[in-house]
Scaffold this motif. Structure first.
Motif, mmCIF file in Angstrom:
data_model
loop_
_atom_site.group_PDB
_atom_site.id
_atom_site.type_symbol
_atom_site.label_atom_id
_atom_site.label_comp_id
_atom_site.label_asym_id
_atom_site.label_seq_id
_atom_site.Cartn_x
_atom_site.Cartn_y
_atom_site.Cartn_z
ATOM 1 N N ARG A 1 -8.037 -10.596 -14.443
ATOM 2 C CA ARG A 1 -6.673 -10.123 -14.248
ATOM 3 C C ARG A 1 -6.552 -9.447 -12.883
ATOM 4 N NH1 ARG A 1 -7.421 -8.291 -19.530
ATOM 5 N NH2 ARG A 1 -7.658 -6.158 -18.757
ATOM 6 N N VAL A 2 -5.514 -9.791 -12.143
ATOM 7 C CA VAL A 2 -5.240 -9.177 -10.849
ATOM 8 C C VAL A 2 -4.426 -7.912 -11.070
ATOM 9 C CG1 VAL A 2 -4.107 -9.481 -8.615
ATOM 10 C CG2 VAL A 2 -5.304 -11.401 -9.674
ATOM 11 N N ASN A 3 -4.849 -6.823 -10.430
ATOM 12 C CA ASN A 3 -4.135 -5.556 -10.549
ATOM 13 C C ASN A 3 -2.897 -5.593 -9.650
ATOM 14 O OD1 ASN A 3 -3.252 -2.863 -10.387
ATOM 15 N ND2 ASN A 3 -5.312 -2.088 -10.763
ATOM 16 N N ASP A 4 -1.733 -5.754 -10.256
ATOM 17 C CA ASP A 4 -0.494 -5.864 -9.480
ATOM 18 C C ASP A 4 -0.168 -4.572 -8.735
ATOM 19 O OD1 ASP A 4 0.058 -8.516 -10.234
ATOM 20 O OD2 ASP A 4 0.887 -7.849 -12.145
ATOM 21 N N GLY A 5 -0.550 -3.447 -9.313
ATOM 22 C CA GLY A 5 -0.231 -2.169 -8.681
ATOM 23 C C GLY A 5 -0.989 -1.938 -7.383
ATOM 24 N N LYS A 6 -2.146 -2.564 -7.235
ATOM 25 C CA LYS A 6 -2.959 -2.362 -6.043
ATOM 26 C C LYS A 6 -2.960 -3.570 -5.105
ATOM 27 C CE LYS A 6 -6.165 0.915 -8.206
ATOM 28 N NZ LYS A 6 -7.588 1.205 -8.528
ATOM 29 N N SER A 7 -2.283 -4.622 -5.501
ATOM 30 C CA SER A 7 -2.292 -5.847 -4.702
ATOM 31 C C SER A 7 -0.965 -5.997 -3.964
ATOM 32 C CB SER A 7 -2.516 -7.070 -5.600
ATOM 33 O OG SER A 7 -3.735 -6.937 -6.304
ATOM 34 N N ALA A 8 -1.040 -6.467 -2.732
ATOM 35 C CA ALA A 8 0.177 -6.642 -1.935
ATOM 36 C C ALA A 8 -0.107 -7.538 -0.751
ATOM 37 C CB ALA A 8 0.691 -5.281 -1.447
ATOM 38 N N CYS A 9 0.975 -8.101 -0.218
ATOM 39 C CA CYS A 9 0.914 -8.858 1.034
ATOM 40 C C CYS A 9 1.569 -7.983 2.090
ATOM 41 C CB CYS A 9 1.642 -10.185 0.876
ATOM 42 S SG CYS A 9 1.690 -11.174 2.386
ATOM 43 N N ALA A 10 0.774 -7.456 3.029
ATOM 44 C CA ALA A 10 1.302 -6.499 4.005
ATOM 45 C C ALA A 10 0.469 -6.543 5.270
ATOM 46 C CB ALA A 10 1.296 -5.089 3.419
ATOM 47 N N ARG A 11 0.961 -5.850 6.302
ATOM 48 C CA ARG A 11 0.225 -5.732 7.552
ATOM 49 C C ARG A 11 -1.085 -4.979 7.316
ATOM 50 N NH1 ARG A 11 2.134 -9.210 11.422
ATOM 51 N NH2 ARG A 11 4.407 -9.110 11.570
ATOM 52 N N PRO A 12 -2.157 -5.342 8.049
ATOM 53 C CA PRO A 12 -3.449 -4.681 7.816
ATOM 54 C C PRO A 12 -3.398 -3.173 7.969
ATOM 55 C CG PRO A 12 -3.746 -6.643 9.167
ATOM 56 C CD PRO A 12 -2.261 -6.437 9.035
ATOM 57 N N TRP A 13 -2.585 -2.666 8.923
ATOM 58 C CA TRP A 13 -2.556 -1.214 9.144
ATOM 59 C C TRP A 13 -1.725 -0.476 8.100
ATOM 60 C CZ3 TRP A 13 -1.627 -4.885 12.887
ATOM 61 C CH2 TRP A 13 -0.301 -5.269 13.077
ATOM 62 N N LYS A 14 -1.123 -1.243 7.174
ATOM 63 C CA LYS A 14 -0.418 -0.601 6.068
ATOM 64 C C LYS A 14 -1.252 -0.590 4.791
ATOM 65 C CE LYS A 14 4.277 -1.627 7.663
ATOM 66 N NZ LYS A 14 5.571 -2.279 7.319
ATOM 67 N N ARG A 15 -2.446 -1.154 4.857
ATOM 68 C CA ARG A 15 -3.332 -1.222 3.696
ATOM 69 C C ARG A 15 -4.627 -0.449 3.970
ATOM 70 N NH1 ARG A 15 -0.988 -2.261 -0.628
ATOM 71 N NH2 ARG A 15 -2.874 -3.164 -1.546
ATOM 72 N N THR A 16 -5.265 -0.027 2.919
ATOM 73 C CA THR A 16 -6.557 0.652 3.058
ATOM 74 C C THR A 16 -7.633 -0.195 2.394
ATOM 75 O OG1 THR A 16 -6.261 1.914 0.987
ATOM 76 C CG2 THR A 16 -5.462 2.919 3.043
ATOM 77 N N PHE A 17 -8.841 -0.083 2.937
ATOM 78 C CA PHE A 17 -9.981 -0.828 2.394
ATOM 79 C C PHE A 17 -11.213 0.044 2.547
ATOM 80 C CE2 PHE A 17 -13.381 -4.136 2.836
ATOM 81 C CZ PHE A 17 -13.285 -4.648 1.563
ATOM 82 N N LEU A 18 -11.769 0.464 1.405
ATOM 83 C CA LEU A 18 -12.947 1.319 1.395
ATOM 84 C C LEU A 18 -12.722 2.614 2.197
ATOM 85 C CD1 LEU A 18 -15.694 -1.414 1.914
ATOM 86 C CD2 LEU A 18 -14.744 -0.551 -0.232
ATOM 87 N N GLY A 19 -11.517 3.125 2.139
ATOM 88 C CA GLY A 19 -11.210 4.375 2.823
ATOM 89 C C GLY A 19 -10.771 4.220 4.265
ATOM 90 N N TYR A 20 -10.839 2.995 4.793
ATOM 91 C CA TYR A 20 -10.454 2.725 6.175
ATOM 92 C C TYR A 20 -9.123 1.985 6.216
ATOM 93 C CZ TYR A 20 -15.139 3.770 8.068
ATOM 94 O OH TYR A 20 -16.309 4.387 8.459
#
Length: 277
Positions: free
Chosen positions: A108-127
């Motif tokens: 199951r994909v977590n809809d609350g944490k998934s999005a299509c957005a610019r890289p600088w609007k998303r976080t990955f491993l705290g970065y």
């Protein structure tokens, strides 16, 4: 995580039937809830030492699918970022990957944490990512810095009745561990801002510990301020946070003062680690 699908992937790498049965028993171990044992028919034991390995074995199929499609991506456990050139492409890839995960791997994909957005609007491993002068750089995500400041506030609140030396002994390991993880960040502004904020919090702690106007004036005189300025500063009637950012506390307790007490500097330590990594 579907047990049958997972075991079919594990069987590609393990030939020993005894090991496969042992892994199956590990997956189906009962789950204790409110003192009652319930049967586990999907998922892996949370916190189990084998769970991360099994997760990677299952998601290897997803890695291969992304590689086959020629996508640039980065995955850590079940957290993954896929980089494409446009929002339209991102929406298409997201829909296809959702279908792959849900139909092929029964995840199951977590809809609350998934999005299509610019890289600088998303976080990955705290970065997060930032772009300056056409160059992509790593940056500490705002949420990560906020978590650190929240932790520091709690430590300083606990240290109000303790000496500054004792407080720094508690604080420094936290700062070293945080910098050790985030030293890959290339944004020096974050380091400088956190250092300045941290020293101000410590000055605020010192002001609170002095308690009375007479003690505050004496503290400032001891740190080298002229008697008249120390008296007026100690009797100004302003609150601890205001005074911690005022010029008299900055002059009395500059960065050099905290360096002598061996307070870990986020900026200095991060630059050192970057130069020696």
């Amino acid at each position: 995580m579907n047990h049958d699908i997972l075991m079919s992937r594990v069987a590609r790498h393990v030939d020993d039937e005894r090991v496969l049965k042992l892994i199956r028993r590990y997956l189906e171990a009962g789950l204790m809830r409110d003192g009652v044992e319930t049967v586990r028919d999907q998922g892996t034991p949370q916190g189990g030492p084998l769970s991360p390995l099994l997760s990677n074995i299952l998601l290897t199929d997803w890695d291969r699918e992304l590689e086959k499609r020629g996508h640039a991506f980065c995955r850590y456990a079940d957290d993954c970022n896929i980089y494409v050139r446009s929002e339209a492409a991102g929406q298409r890839v997201m829909a296809r990957m959702r279908t792959f995960l849900e139909e092929r791997l029964k995840l199951r994909v977590n809809d609350g944490k998934s999005a299509c957005a610019r890289p600088w609007k998303r976080t990955f491993l705290g970065y997060t990512l930032t772009c300056a002068g056409g160059r992509i750089r790593l940056k500490v995500a705002r949420e990560s810095a906020t978590r650190l400041t929240g932790h520091v506030r709690e430590l300083l609140r606990q240290g109000r009745g303790r000496s500054l030396t004792h407080t720094l002994e508690t604080l420094n390991p936290v700062l070293r561990g945080w910098i050790g993880y985030f030293h890959l960040s290339e944004s020096q502004t974050v380091w400088k801002d956190l250092d300045g904020w941290l020293r101000r919090r410590l000055r605020c702690l010192l002001w609170r510990q002095a308690k009375t106007r007479q003690r505050r004036s004496a503290m400032l005189r001891k740190q080298g301020l002229p008697e008249a300025r120390a008296w007026h500063s100690g009797h100004n009637g302003q609150g601890p946070w205001w005074n911690s950012g005022a010029s008299h506390m900055n002059h009395a307790f500059p960065k050099a003062f905290f360096d002598r007490l061996r307070l870990v500097s986020i900026f200095d330590t991060s630059r050192y680690l970057q130069c020696h990594s």
